[in-house]
Design an enzyme around this catalytic site. Structure first.
Site, PDB file in Angstrom:
ATOM      1  N   GLU A  26      -7.629  16.673  -4.208  1.00 17.87           N
ATOM      2  CA  GLU A  26      -7.845  16.502  -2.773  1.00 17.87           C
ATOM      3  C   GLU A  26      -7.075  15.315  -2.208  1.00 17.87           C
ATOM      4  O   GLU A  26      -6.678  15.325  -1.048  1.00 17.87           O
ATOM      5  CB  GLU A  26      -9.340  16.336  -2.475  1.00 17.87           C
ATOM      6  N   ASP A  50     -12.648  17.935  -4.248  1.00 16.81           N
ATOM      7  CA  ASP A  50     -14.033  17.474  -4.363  1.00 16.81           C
ATOM      8  C   ASP A  50     -14.964  18.645  -4.647  1.00 16.81           C
ATOM      9  O   ASP A  50     -14.857  19.709  -4.015  1.00 16.81           O
ATOM     10  CB  ASP A  50     -14.482  16.790  -3.069  1.00 16.81           C
ATOM     11  N   TYR A  74     -20.278  11.226  -8.521  1.00 15.59           N
ATOM     12  CA  TYR A  74     -19.902  11.802  -7.220  1.00 15.59           C
ATOM     13  C   TYR A  74     -20.879  11.354  -6.134  1.00 15.59           C
ATOM     14  O   TYR A  74     -22.087  11.552  -6.257  1.00 15.59           O
ATOM     15  CB  TYR A  74     -19.890  13.330  -7.326  1.00 15.59           C
TER      16      TYR A  74
END
Length: 691
Positions: A8, A104, A307
């Protein structure tokens, strides 16, 4: 054949390349023997705009609303077309056998990659990398467990439905309001009910009426207990309170009951993003956006947290095997972590492991990578400490206390004393203050020593970002990944503003809430939509049915705006007139401060609404001067001694020649020193040549 890996961001692509051995660096990608790693820059594509779909929609007018296209395609975003062309070129290479989506691991990340692969017409196998941390170990494990991208189709459908729903509601309602009331009025399915939460709190504060009342307290050896009464407003004046004290003072008190209760409180679960943002706002005054940016840096750059955009506070059972390594990583920061390691890294908060309560990602916890604290900023260090401390609590003993409840009676009136003794500090070690204890026994007499206190009810506190995030979470407004962005958008569009650490709705925002349908103001409808989007991602609800409902809502919302008889006042329009055309000037917020712009669309006049403090120093007192725009043009003025100076004056005096200018001048001088042909000589030469 090679894998085309799509990350990303460039930073993530760089890290993946190191792990996968892609050592050949090119401008827009990395390459190795088995992989080609490239990246998006967030979204490279977006949904087509109304003017791309229908020429009539290019002009903002009520007659063409609502806009309900049968199909909304995608188009490249102008600023990132170069990177998109690179990906398209790589995708067509004959040595590329498959693609790996490494954006992501969430709804928006899925949409970023799917749109790119769709646009470049990638027709080879596609797999999905799904990881919750960026450490070398996690990346290697993730690539060993790649899954077919088809298994994440429902997540893509959910993301696509969200994007189209925002297009339908946001563009139609915003256009309708803007055209109808001739001002930039932005509305949306999430931002409008979020704004309403702040407004409702303000209304509670404005409608609040303080009530005064009195209490009678019994004092015993420095401890106080309030008289027990069903109605706290029973004593409305001091005379009534004094009458009670006079009656009680004629009696001797007696301890009628001493009750003991053991209480045990386990450490809290790890953070999800929203709770971390709330507590960081409360502790350090950080905005939701700043906290997200900091924790994103800890995840992407430093790789020391998992995350961040998670809505779960639980861990999957497969993480049990990693607990010791994660504890080891925080031993320099959390001293107690060494003790927990010696005890076998046993998690005492057993309920934290719950696969059923882990959604796309588990709770926010440290990774196995040991931090380099010298590389962290102060703000990053604070956020990491919060995450690490909460994680360490999972291994600590419960906070255990012995509570004592003492009832003292004076006739029919009772007073209740409470005190507690810490038996085991547990996870609260170092943060618990012991209070003086008193021995109580049943039958013990108590002397009548009373104190009257005047009390007054207090209004509810205005919302700050922390309390607004809590309300957004409660009503399902947005997701952990989007809530910070929603708050920022409300501030940017001047519907809401920050006053210190609190939030308030602007006059423009208050009017907006009255102009739109109550259904768009209420969080109920939006919460329902978010539930449906989640159901779509889980394969439990059809995306077409969802979008059909959104279209019906859009038609109704636009219809009500068109037929509305509500009046609107643009509070940004001032009484000042444009010196060019005589129209009124409008105040506009920009990055460089407030501007006054002409309301006449055909006039380009604008000036600063307020003087700007510059780095330009006063020649007299050497303090910073203001840049003022007035009838005499732009000039510097010192607010301390009144000295004025034109911007060019100082430049002419102090301007130094740059090296480039000096080189160019020397070249010209050298050329000038060479013999030059005079105009007469040139004419003679030409005449001789013509003969």
């Amino acid at each position: 054949m090679k894998q085309l890996i799509l990350a990303e961001k460039p930073s993530v692509a760089r890290d993946l390349s190191k792990v996968l051995g892609a050592t050949q660096k090119h401008k827009n990608y990395f390459e190795g023997d088995k992989v080609v790693v490239t990246w998006a820059l967030g979204h490279l594509l977006g949904l087509q705009m109304p003017e791309d779909l229908n020429k009539e929609w290019g002009k903002w007018q009520l007659a063409t609303l609502p806009m309900l296209p049968k199909k909304i395609g995608i188009k490249p975003l102008p600023r990132t077309q170069g990177q998109l062309k690179t990906i398209a070129s790589l995708a067509k290479r004959k040595d590329i056998g498959e693609a790996v989506i490494a954006t992501d691991a969430g709804r928006e990340g899925e949409l970023v990659a799917r749109w790119i692969l769709q646009y470049v017409r990638f027709n080879k196998p596609v797999k999905r990398l799904w990881i919750s941390s960026q450490t070398t170990k996690a990346v290697k494990a993730g690539f060993q467990a790649l899954k077919p991208a088809k298994e994440y189709d429902n997540l893509y459908y959910s993301a696509l439905s969200r994007a189209k729903a925002d297009w339908l509601v946001g563009l139609n309602v915003t256009r309708a309001l803007t055209v109808k009331y001739d001002d930039n009025l932005s509305a949306g399915r999430v931002q409008t009910p979020t704004l309403a939460q702040v407004d409702q709190q303000e209304q509670k504060i404005n409608n609040f009426k303080p009530q005064k009342y009195f209490t009678v307290n019994l004092e015993v050896n420095g401890q106080q207990a309030q008289r027990q009464q069903k109605d706290r407003f029973a004593l409305k004046n001091q005379a009534a309170a004094q009458a009670v004290v006079k009656d009680l003072s004629q009696q001797q008190g007696k301890v009628t009951a001493v009750e003991h209760k053991d209480k045990s409180q386990a450490a809290p679960l790890p953070y999800d993003l929203t709770e971390l943002q709330r507590e960081a706002n409360q502790a350090f005054g950080y905005s939701a956006k700043k906290t997200l940016s900091l924790v994103q840096s800890l995840y992407e750059v430093h790789k020391i947290v998992s995350y961040p955009r998670t809505d779960s506070k639980y861990l999957s059972t497969d993480l049990k095997a990693t607990m010791a390594e994660r504890l080891q990583a925080i031993t320099n920061l959390i001293p107690a972590a060494k003790d927990y390691l010696h005890n076998g890294s046993q998690v005492t908060v057993k309920k934290v492991f719950n696969d059923a309560k882990v959604t796309d990602h588990h709770a926010l916890i440290p990774t196995e990578q040991r931090p380099r604290y010298d590389k962290l900023s102060q703000d990053e260090h604070r956020i990491y400490t919060m995450i690490a401390s909460r994680f360490a609590g999972l291994f600590a003993q419960p906070y255990q206390t012995k509570q004592e409840k003492v009832t003292v009676a004076f006739g029919n009136e009772t007073f209740i004393f409470t005190q507690q003794k810490v038996v085991e500090a547990g996870w609260k070690a170092g943060h618990v203050k012991e209070t003086a204890q008193q021995d109580w026994k049943v039958g013990q007499t108590v002397a009548p020593k009373f104190k009257i206190s005047a009390e007054q009810t207090t209004p509810p506190a205005p919302l700050n970002e922390g309390s607004l995030l809590a309300k957004m979470e409660k009503y399902g407004l947005g997701t952990p990944a989007t809530r910070a962005e929603i708050i920022e958008k409300l501030v940017k569009t001047e519907l809401m503003e920050r006053t210190g650490n609190h939030l308030r709705v602007t006059p423009k925002g208050k009017q907006l809430l009255k102009l739109v349908n109550p259904a768009l103001v209420s969080p109920d409808l939006t919460a329902k939509w978010e539930e449906q989007l989640t159901a779509i991602s889980q394969g439990k609800y059809n995306s077409q049915n969802f979008l059909h409902e959104i279209e019906e809502e859009t038609v109704q919302l636009v219809k009500e705006i068109k037929n509305s008889q509500q009046k609107y006042q643009d509070h940004s329009i001032t009484a000042k007139k444009c010196p060019k055309c005589g129209s009124l000037l409008k105040e506009k917020n920009t990055r460089n401060g407030k501007l006054l712009v002409c309301t006449n669309p055909d006039c380009d006049y604008h000036r600063r609404a307020e003087a700007m403090v510059t780095n330009h120093r006063c020649p007299q007192c050497h303090r910073k001067m203001l840049l003022v725009e007035g009838k005499n043009g732009t000039y510097f003025r010192c607010k301390y001694d009144g000295t004025t100076e034109k911007p060019n004056d100082r430049k002419k005096k102090n301007k130094k020649m740059t090296k480039h200018e000096e080189k160019r001048l020397m070249k010209k001088i050298n050329q000038d020193e060479e013999p030059a042909e005079s105009p007469l000589a040139a004419a003679l030469r030409k005449a001789m040549a013509d003969q």
